[in-house]
Scaffold this motif. Structure first.
Motif, short mmCIF file in Angstrom:
data_model
loop_
_atom_site.label_atom_id
_atom_site.label_comp_id
_atom_site.label_asym_id
_atom_site.label_seq_id
_atom_site.Cartn_x
_atom_site.Cartn_y
_atom_site.Cartn_z
N LYS A 30 4.49 9.77 -11.73
CA LYS A 30 4.38 11.00 -10.95
C LYS A 30 4.20 10.74 -9.46
CE LYS A 30 2.32 13.42 -14.83
NZ LYS A 30 1.12 14.09 -15.32
N LEU A 31 4.18 9.49 -9.09
CA LEU A 31 3.98 9.12 -7.70
C LEU A 31 5.15 9.61 -6.85
CD1 LEU A 31 2.32 7.49 -5.61
CD2 LEU A 31 3.74 5.54 -6.19
N GLU A 32 4.84 10.31 -5.77
CA GLU A 32 5.87 10.78 -4.85
C GLU A 32 5.61 10.16 -3.47
OE1 GLU A 32 6.46 14.97 -4.72
OE2 GLU A 32 6.38 15.16 -6.90
N LEU A 33 6.65 9.57 -2.91
CA LEU A 33 6.55 8.93 -1.60
C LEU A 33 7.57 9.54 -0.66
CD1 LEU A 33 6.47 5.18 -2.71
CD2 LEU A 33 4.51 6.58 -2.06
N SER A 34 7.18 9.71 0.59
CA SER A 34 8.17 10.10 1.59
C SER A 34 9.05 8.88 1.86
CB SER A 34 7.47 10.54 2.88
OG SER A 34 6.85 9.42 3.51
N ARG A 35 10.15 9.10 2.54
CA ARG A 35 11.01 7.95 2.90
C ARG A 35 10.22 6.95 3.72
NH1 ARG A 35 16.82 8.65 2.55
NH2 ARG A 35 17.24 10.69 1.67
N ARG A 36 9.40 7.43 4.63
CA ARG A 36 8.61 6.54 5.49
C ARG A 36 7.62 5.72 4.66
NH1 ARG A 36 9.69 3.99 9.61
NH2 ARG A 36 7.93 2.80 10.17
N GLU A 37 6.93 6.37 3.73
CA GLU A 37 5.98 5.67 2.88
C GLU A 37 6.69 4.62 2.02
OE1 GLU A 37 2.61 9.09 2.08
OE2 GLU A 37 4.54 9.21 1.01
N TRP A 38 7.86 4.99 1.45
CA TRP A 38 8.62 4.05 0.63
C TRP A 38 9.03 2.84 1.47
CZ3 TRP A 38 13.24 1.60 0.80
CH2 TRP A 38 13.66 0.96 -0.36
N TYR A 39 9.55 3.09 2.66
CA TYR A 39 9.99 2.02 3.54
C TYR A 39 8.82 1.10 3.90
CZ TYR A 39 11.81 -0.40 7.63
OH TYR A 39 12.18 -1.37 8.52
N ASP A 40 7.69 1.69 4.28
CA ASP A 40 6.52 0.89 4.65
C ASP A 40 6.04 0.03 3.47
OD1 ASP A 40 6.57 1.92 7.21
OD2 ASP A 40 4.97 3.39 6.82
N LEU A 41 6.04 0.60 2.28
CA LEU A 41 5.64 -0.15 1.09
C LEU A 41 6.62 -1.29 0.80
CD1 LEU A 41 3.68 -0.37 -1.31
CD2 LEU A 41 5.16 1.24 -2.52
N TYR A 42 7.92 -0.99 0.90
CA TYR A 42 8.95 -2.00 0.66
C TYR A 42 8.85 -3.15 1.66
CZ TYR A 42 13.54 -4.03 -0.23
OH TYR A 42 14.54 -4.89 -0.54
N VAL A 43 8.72 -2.81 2.94
CA VAL A 43 8.64 -3.84 3.97
C VAL A 43 7.38 -4.69 3.77
CG1 VAL A 43 8.28 -4.20 6.45
CG2 VAL A 43 10.04 -2.62 5.66
N SER A 44 6.26 -4.06 3.45
CA SER A 44 5.03 -4.85 3.27
C SER A 44 5.13 -5.77 2.05
CB SER A 44 3.82 -3.93 3.15
OG SER A 44 3.85 -3.20 1.95
N SER A 45 5.88 -5.36 1.04
CA SER A 45 6.00 -6.23 -0.14
C SER A 45 6.93 -7.42 0.13
CB SER A 45 6.53 -5.43 -1.34
OG SER A 45 7.90 -5.09 -1.17
N ARG A 46 7.91 -7.25 1.01
CA ARG A 46 8.85 -8.31 1.33
C ARG A 46 8.38 -9.21 2.46
NH1 ARG A 46 14.99 -7.03 1.63
NH2 ARG A 46 14.68 -9.09 2.42
N GLY A 47 7.58 -8.64 3.35
CA GLY A 47 7.10 -9.41 4.50
C GLY A 47 8.10 -9.49 5.64
N GLU A 48 9.17 -8.70 5.57
CA GLU A 48 10.16 -8.68 6.65
C GLU A 48 10.82 -7.30 6.68
OE1 GLU A 48 14.07 -10.62 4.72
OE2 GLU A 48 12.37 -11.99 4.89
N LYS A 49 11.30 -6.92 7.85
CA LYS A 49 11.94 -5.63 8.01
C LYS A 49 13.35 -5.65 7.46
CE LYS A 49 9.33 -4.09 11.96
NZ LYS A 49 9.35 -3.52 13.27
#
Length: 51
Positions: A30-49
């Motif tokens: 049920k988790l809902e993320l904005s595009r910004r939240e999704w992007y920030d989470l993705y970038v932090s998990s990868r360690g690169e933009k």
């Protein structure tokens, strides 16, 4: 940029067969993320933009 919600229709992978942990994770889908939240989470998990 307008605030949009990115909805994923998938099954969460929780990595357990323990009934207590499964119950604790039941709302993960049920988790809902904005595009910004999704992007920030993705970038932090990868360690690169993204490019």
């Amino acid at each position: 940029m307008p605030d949009c919600t990115y909805v994923v229709m998938g099954q969460p992978v929780i990595g357990t067969v323990n009934p207590g942990r499964i119950a604790a994770c039941r709302d993960a889908g049920k988790l809902e993320l904005s595009r910004r939240e999704w992007y920030d989470l993705y970038v932090s998990s990868r360690g690169e933009k993204l490019p």
